[in-house]
Write an enzyme that holds these catalytic residues in place. Structure first.
Site, mmCIF file in Angstrom:
data_model
loop_
_atom_site.group_PDB
_atom_site.id
_atom_site.type_symbol
_atom_site.label_atom_id
_atom_site.label_comp_id
_atom_site.label_asym_id
_atom_site.label_seq_id
_atom_site.Cartn_x
_atom_site.Cartn_y
_atom_site.Cartn_z
ATOM 1 N N ILE A 131 34.986 34.532 8.442
ATOM 2 C CA ILE A 131 34.132 34.518 9.636
ATOM 3 C C ILE A 131 33.938 35.920 10.196
ATOM 4 C CG2 ILE A 131 34.065 33.806 12.065
ATOM 5 C CD1 ILE A 131 35.077 31.101 11.251
ATOM 6 N N GLN A 133 35.400 40.389 10.468
ATOM 7 C CA GLN A 133 36.146 41.551 9.992
ATOM 8 C C GLN A 133 36.618 42.359 11.187
ATOM 9 O OE1 GLN A 133 33.386 41.900 5.965
ATOM 10 N NE2 GLN A 133 33.676 43.737 7.176
ATOM 11 N N VAL A 134 37.764 43.050 11.030
ATOM 12 C CA VAL A 134 38.371 43.781 12.143
ATOM 13 C C VAL A 134 38.513 45.258 11.782
ATOM 14 C CG1 VAL A 134 40.349 43.896 13.711
ATOM 15 C CG2 VAL A 134 39.656 41.688 12.758
ATOM 16 N N ASP A 282 47.607 28.898 17.236
ATOM 17 C CA ASP A 282 47.530 29.379 15.852
ATOM 18 C C ASP A 282 48.581 30.466 15.607
ATOM 19 O OD1 ASP A 282 46.614 29.610 13.266
ATOM 20 O OD2 ASP A 282 44.913 30.896 13.765
#
Length: 541
Positions: A131, A133-134, A282
């Site tokens: 979903i 990118q960092v 999470d």
């Protein structure tokens, strides 16, 4: 039903090709003959092979199917154990989108050239998922930040995949016995809502802000959101770095006390669930890092859970009952959750006893609280008890937390660390007195309503007098009955007024400052009884 467009057909062909590539082409064949789906039989060796293929196939199919695998991993009765084990290993790592495409996407979303916003921007992503990118970067004000960027086109891909999966789930639910029993459309709804949350980065930003405002744990660090550069496709956060919680040996080298770290983690997550009712849902190792001082950093707030006070009370009692293996109380709680009138308590108790008997001699340090909760959820499903999805999310969170704690210290368990926390919360709630401010406000409201009661009664009686009754009742007799009724109501109001004082006085006394407790309490008592006397004179005499 969603209409099939050329776009859907093209994606469906791609899905069919990948299914066949990983050995699942037979399922597509069975879909042509729905009744045959209920008779699929695979030998054990082939089952293990297909389980590994399933995980790899879902990873290749992208974000929708990775999330689908995560949803399926919580439904323990739907798939054989080898599949469950593989689905729990799902990794969301993909080849990153070229930086040129990402840079253009950021500029389009923020309406400015990259160099007008950032003085530094590392072109190599520190994480790349299906979903988003960092990246590491530095703002014009000198702040080090991380920039989370949604992959261009991912919204449209997920929308298409969801529509295709809806068609498949509807077909299976309507045409097969398995589908009629297991309701795949319910899983589709859960999948859809989960993906919609993850696709909106402003939702994640709001979650982060809510957690930052609610921080009461000294060792917890939540990064700051930079709202000027955040929207549904871009999320810019304060850069806070640490060692991943899964890097056990690095943590030891850094001088971290792993036993204390495990205790801190359990306290933070269990109190978020049971006390705050607002929790990070999470907690996999990639979302938790540890600083050299032993502080805990949480990342990725795309998935959070909310529990209303009633569910928190249920969970506190359930947790204590599970740890104490009190099958009778657990049965009562499941029945309470069901809110059904036709349920048979004896059957629930029998099944709960069977589950707990398997755990009876298991020491607390070896008890998997999450697995036991999941067994109880499966039992609820068997008895057609609809469990709130928030409870399922709690079970998943605890299972993930248990994996982290076991890696840090195999001698500790979430169950034994959580039980005293839950017991203490229950004790505090039982003996908690309301504050003086709340008691005063409640008493004021009560008095206000009591003063209004005679007027309301008089108005109602006036309306009754205006109506033309056909009943042959003597006018004087009716008047006497009405007067008697009104006085009874007024007397009851006075009784309630004084009863409120005697019930509330311990809380009032407890809330007053110790050095002036006597004087203030006497003053409040005089004022209260004077008000009661005025009320009596005004409405009864």
């Amino acid at each position: 039903m969603f209409p099939l467009t050329p776009k859907h057909l093209s994606r469906f062909r791609e899905i069919a090709r990948i299914f066949t590539e990983f050995g699942f082409g037979f399922i597509l064949t069975y879909l042509k003959r729905p009744a045959a789906l209920d008779k699929v039989e695979i030998n054990e060796y082939r089952l293990i092979e297909l389980a590994g293929n399933l995980r790899e196939m879902l990873e290749k199919l992208g974000p929708t199917f990775i999330k689908l695998g995560q949803v399926l991993s919580t439904q323990r009765d739907l798939l054989p154990k080898p599949f469950q084990a593989e689905l729990e290993k799902l990794q969301d790592r993909v080849t990153p989108v070229p930086f040129e495409v990402i840079a253009s996407y950021i500029e389009k979303n923020l309406g400015s050239p990259l160099h007008d916003i950032f003085i530094e921007f590392d072109e190599n992503p520190i994480a790349s998922a299906s979903i988003g990118q960092v990246y590491r970067a530095k703002l014009k004000n000198g702040k080090n930040v991380v920039v989370k960027v949604k992959r261009p086109g991912v919204d449209e891909l997920i929308k298409t995949d969801l529509q295709i999966l809806y068609q498949i789930a509807s077909f299976i639910q309507n045409k097969t016995n398995w589908g009629k029993i297991n309701k795949p459309l319910r899983m589709w709804e859960e999948l859809k809502s989960s993906l919609e949350r993850e696709l909106d980065y402003t939702g994640e930003a709001r979650n982060i802000e809510n957690f930052r405002q609610n921080i009461k744990y000294k060792k917890l660090i939540i990064p700051e959101v930079f709202w000027n550069f955040t929207n549904e496709n871009i999320l810019v956060l304060e850069a806070v770095y640490g060692i991943k919680v899964s890097e056990r040996f690095q943590l030891i080298e850094m001088g971290i006390d792993l036993d204390q770290l495990a205790r801190d983690l359990v306290e933070i997550f269990i109190l978020q669930i049971l006390e705050d009712g607002y929790f990070h849902a999470d907690p996999h190792p990639g979302n938790i890092a540890i600083t050299p001082l032993g502080d805990i950093i949480l990342y990725d707030f795309g998935m959070v859970g909310f529990l209303n006070p009633w569910l928190r009370e249920i969970l506190i009692t359930l947790l204590i009952s599970v740890v104490r293996k009190d099958f009778a109380r657990i049965s009562e709680l499941l029945i309470e959750l069901s809110q059904r009138q036709d349920i048979i308590p004896a059957e629930i108790k029998k099944d709960v006893r069977e589950i707990l008997n398997r755990y009876y001699f298991v020491p607390l340090s070896s008890l998997s609280l999450g697995e036991l909760l999941k067994e109880l959820l499966n039992l609820a499903q068997k008895h057609e008890i609809i469990i709130p999805p928030e409870i399922v999310l709690v079970a998943k969170t605890i299972i993930a937390l248990e994996g982290i704690v076991k890696n840090l210290n195999s001698n500790l368990s979430v169950a034994e660390l959580a039980e005293p926390l839950a017991t203490n919360l229950l004790r505090k709630r039982i003996f908690k007195f309301p504050s003086f401010k709340k008691v005063a406000l409640d008493l004021y409201n009560l008095v206000d309503k009591l003063f209004a009661l005679p007027g309301m009664l008089e108005s109602s009686l006036a309306n009754l007098e205006k109506a033309k009754f056909t009943l042959k009742i003597e006018e004087r007799q009716l008047e006497r009955q009405v007067t008697s009724f009104a006085k009874s109501i007024q007397f009851l109001a006075i009784v309630i007024f004084y009863a409120a004082y005697f019930l509330g006085s311990p809380a009032i006394l407890n809330a007053l400052p110790a050095d002036q407790k006597g004087k203030i309490f006497i003053f409040i008592t005089v004022v209260y009884f004077t008000g009661g006397y005025i009320l009596w004179k005004k409405h009864l005499l």
